[in-house]
Design an enzyme around this catalytic site. Structure first.
Site, PDB file in Angstrom:
ATOM      1  N   HIS A 236       0.796  -1.262  -0.033  1.00  0.00           N
ATOM      2  CA  HIS A 236      -0.011   0.135  -0.019  1.00  0.00           C
ATOM      3  C   HIS A 236       0.639   1.327  -0.101  1.00  0.00           C
ATOM      4  O   HIS A 236       0.633   2.345   0.544  1.00  0.00           O
ATOM      5  CB  HIS A 236      -0.675  -0.228   1.194  1.00  0.00           C
ATOM      6  CG  HIS A 236      -2.186   0.665   1.069  1.00  0.00           C
ATOM      7  ND1 HIS A 236      -3.514  -0.050   0.787  1.00  0.00           N
ATOM      8  CD2 HIS A 236      -2.663   1.852   0.677  1.00  0.00           C
ATOM      9  CE1 HIS A 236      -4.558   0.507   0.843  1.00  0.00           C
ATOM     10  NE2 HIS A 236      -4.106   1.904   0.846  1.00  0.00           N
ATOM     11  N   GLY A 268       4.857  -0.611  -5.735  1.00  0.00           N
ATOM     12  CA  GLY A 268       5.696  -0.028  -4.710  1.00  0.00           C
ATOM     13  C   GLY A 268       7.000   0.589  -5.162  1.00  0.00           C
ATOM     14  O   GLY A 268       8.163  -0.087  -5.456  1.00  0.00           O
TER      15      GLY A 268
HETATM   16  C1  LIG Z   1      -2.130   9.104  -1.350  1.00  0.00           C
HETATM   17  C2  LIG Z   1      -2.527   7.711  -1.442  1.00  0.00           C
HETATM   18  C3  LIG Z   1      -3.778   7.374  -1.546  1.00  0.00           C
HETATM   19  C4  LIG Z   1      -3.744   5.994  -1.556  1.00  0.00           C
HETATM   20  N1  LIG Z   1      -5.313   5.357  -1.650  1.00  0.00           N
HETATM   21  C5  LIG Z   1      -5.465   4.137  -1.829  1.00  0.00           C
HETATM   22  C6  LIG Z   1      -6.710   3.866  -1.957  1.00  0.00           C
HETATM   23  O1  LIG Z   1      -7.920   4.137  -1.693  1.00  0.00           O
HETATM   24  N2  LIG Z   1      -6.720   2.107  -2.117  1.00  0.00           N
HETATM   25  C7  LIG Z   1      -5.884   1.461  -2.258  1.00  0.00           C
HETATM   26  O2  LIG Z   1      -6.162   0.059  -2.755  1.00  0.00           O
HETATM   27  N3  LIG Z   1      -4.327   1.790  -2.196  1.00  0.00           N
HETATM   28  C8  LIG Z   1      -4.433   3.177  -2.020  1.00  0.00           C
HETATM   29  N4  LIG Z   1      -3.058   3.586  -2.050  1.00  0.00           N
HETATM   30  C9  LIG Z   1      -2.095   2.805  -2.442  1.00  0.00           C
HETATM   31  C10 LIG Z   1      -1.724   2.692  -3.821  1.00  0.00           C
HETATM   32  O3  LIG Z   1      -2.860   2.061  -4.572  1.00  0.00           O
HETATM   33  C11 LIG Z   1      -0.339   1.968  -4.401  1.00  0.00           C
HETATM   34  O4  LIG Z   1      -0.346   0.744  -3.745  1.00  0.00           O
HETATM   35  C12 LIG Z   1       0.849   2.880  -3.835  1.00  0.00           C
HETATM   36  O5  LIG Z   1       0.561   4.006  -3.692  1.00  0.00           O
HETATM   37  C13 LIG Z   1       1.984   2.250  -4.748  1.00  0.00           C
HETATM   38  O6  LIG Z   1       3.120   2.552  -4.112  1.00  0.00           O
HETATM   39  P1  LIG Z   1       3.990   3.912  -5.251  1.00  0.00           P
HETATM   40  O7  LIG Z   1       2.932   5.322  -4.657  1.00  0.00           O
HETATM   41  O8  LIG Z   1       5.240   3.921  -4.514  1.00  0.00           O
HETATM   42  O9  LIG Z   1       3.930   3.803  -6.646  1.00  0.00           O
HETATM   43  C14 LIG Z   1      -2.892   4.903  -1.762  1.00  0.00           C
HETATM   44  C15 LIG Z   1      -1.413   5.634  -1.757  1.00  0.00           C
HETATM   45  C16 LIG Z   1      -1.443   6.843  -1.689  1.00  0.00           C
HETATM   46  C17 LIG Z   1      -0.072   7.596  -1.932  1.00  0.00           C
END
Ligand SMILES: Cc1cc2nc3c(=O)[nH]c(=O)nc-3n(C[C@H](O)[C@H](O)[C@H](O)COP(=O)(O)O)c2cc1C
Length: 339
Positions: A236, A268
């Site tokens: 996440h 990630g």
């Molecule tokens: C601001 C923010 C909000 C996020 N909201 C969600 C969400 O609502 N549902 C979800 O499955 N993952 C959420 N994520 C995780 C992303 O889907 C993803 O797994 C992660 O950002 C991947 O890593 P990266 O940002 O380094 O590319 C969120 C990430 C961020 C940065």
């Protein structure tokens, strides 16, 4: 508009929540959840960066892979590359008010399609977030994936029906959202699922079902036993539990166990095209991109999202030439330098 302008613009608008650092290593933003960072002291997000950076790829340029093919078939939908937009919600509190949730959703749904790929929509404490995602998907014939928070099964199934109604390609649950107490405080409780509960969700729909937030062989096997079509190996973005491993550390052992019986998506820290090669070489079938898409949307709206995706795709193409692969199937573990 170019990507440098987009990021400059985003840096200005996101002052205080994201510095859009040259190295997106989770240091500047540690503990900024809500915000753009990782939970606690940020060590999980930092590990995503560090472990990915540590992987070194063998370069090759004496070969005949002159025009590599980046196309990827995701559950029957041909995408321009093995890359999709990660589900992200709560822009109003996470991105410091630099973009409205509805505008972000519009940018990712349309920007991804214009670049030949798709976005995943997310779900959050405000039920409107998911509804807006579904409405945006409807306008483009459903080409996208709906990832729902691990609510009670009846609530999830209601949202699966909404995704079915607009013709979504797949549905799923971000199971690693199970500990989000903030959801409960907003009257939207979430929690973990037993294998029987997961089976109930899988059996409730004809759409492929995806589980996001797997970090071990054991949990990948449970997902497989429940009949899911795909898993997302992810922590996440380091936002839910500080102190975990990163996805690249567990990807290879997971892929060895599940083989081609499930689609293995991972995320990630994907920031450059060569990162996609690293993930694929370790066993992922495709990747998700998170934070860079927020920068694209904040700094250049739909055009900024498109530019972000196109740049990554072009870098992937170039990296395939420089590693000597003709297509995605040729990317394998042997491309990784083992000291
Ligand atoms: C601001 C923010 C909000 C996020 N909201 C969600 C969400 O609502 N549902 C979800 O499955 N993952 C959420 N994520 C995780 C992303 O889907 C993803 O797994 C992660 O950002 C991947 O890593 P990266 O940002 O380094 O590319 C969120 C990430 C961020 C940065």
């Amino acid at each position: 508009m170019n990507l440098i302008d987009v990021r400059k613009n985003a840096r200005e608008k996101m002052k205080g929540v994201c510095a859009i650092c040259r190295e997106c290593n989770g240091v500047w933003c540690r503990g900024m959840v809500p915000g753009m960072g990782g939970a606690g002291d940020g060590s999980t997000m930092q590990r995503n960066y560090d472990k990915l950076k540590d992987i070194r790829i063998m370069m090759k340029s004496l070969h005949s892979a002159k025009n590599p093919k980046t196309k990827y078939n995701f559950l029957g939908e041909v995408l321009s590359s093995p890359m999709m937009i990660a589900p992200i919600t709560g822009l109003n509190y996470n991105a410091g008010g630099s973009i409205k949730e509805e505008d972000y959703i519009d940018d990712i749904i349309n920007g991804s399609i214009e670049c030949g790929t798709i976005a995943m929509i997310g779900d959050g404490g405000n039920p409107d977030f998911y509804r807006w995602g579904i409405e945006a998907l409807k306008k483009i014939g459903g080409k996208g994936v709906a990832i729902i928070k691990p609510r009670g099964n009846s609530e999830i199934i209601k949202r699966i029906r909404m995704a079915e109604d607009v013709g979504a390609l797949a549905v799923g649950v971000d199971i690693d959202g199970a500990g989000l107490l903030v959801m409960a405080s907003m009257g939207q409780p979430v929690g973990p699922k037993s294998i029987d509960e997961l089976k109930e969700l899988v059996d409730s729909t004809d759409l492929p079902f995806i589980v996001k937030g797997i970090l071990s062989v054991e949990e990948a096997q449970i997902a497989m036993e429940a009949g899911v079509a795909g898993i997302i190996v992810s922590n996440h973005g380091g936002r839910v539990l500080n102190g975990t491993i990163s996805s690249v550390e567990t990807l290879t052992e997971i892929k060895k166990v599940v083989g081609d019986r499930m689609v293995v998506i991972a995320d990630g820290g994907v920031r450059e095209g060569v990162d996609i090669i690293k993930f694929l070489a370790l066993g992922a079938d495709c990747v998700l991109v998170g934070r860079p898409i927020i920068w694209g949307s904040v700094g250049g709206r739909r055009e900024g999202v498109k530019l972000t995706l196109e740049t990554l795709k072009n870098q992937l193409y170039q990296s395939m030439i420089l590693t000597g692969v003709n297509n995605l199937e040729e990317i394998n573990e042997k491309m990784i330098f083992r000291g």
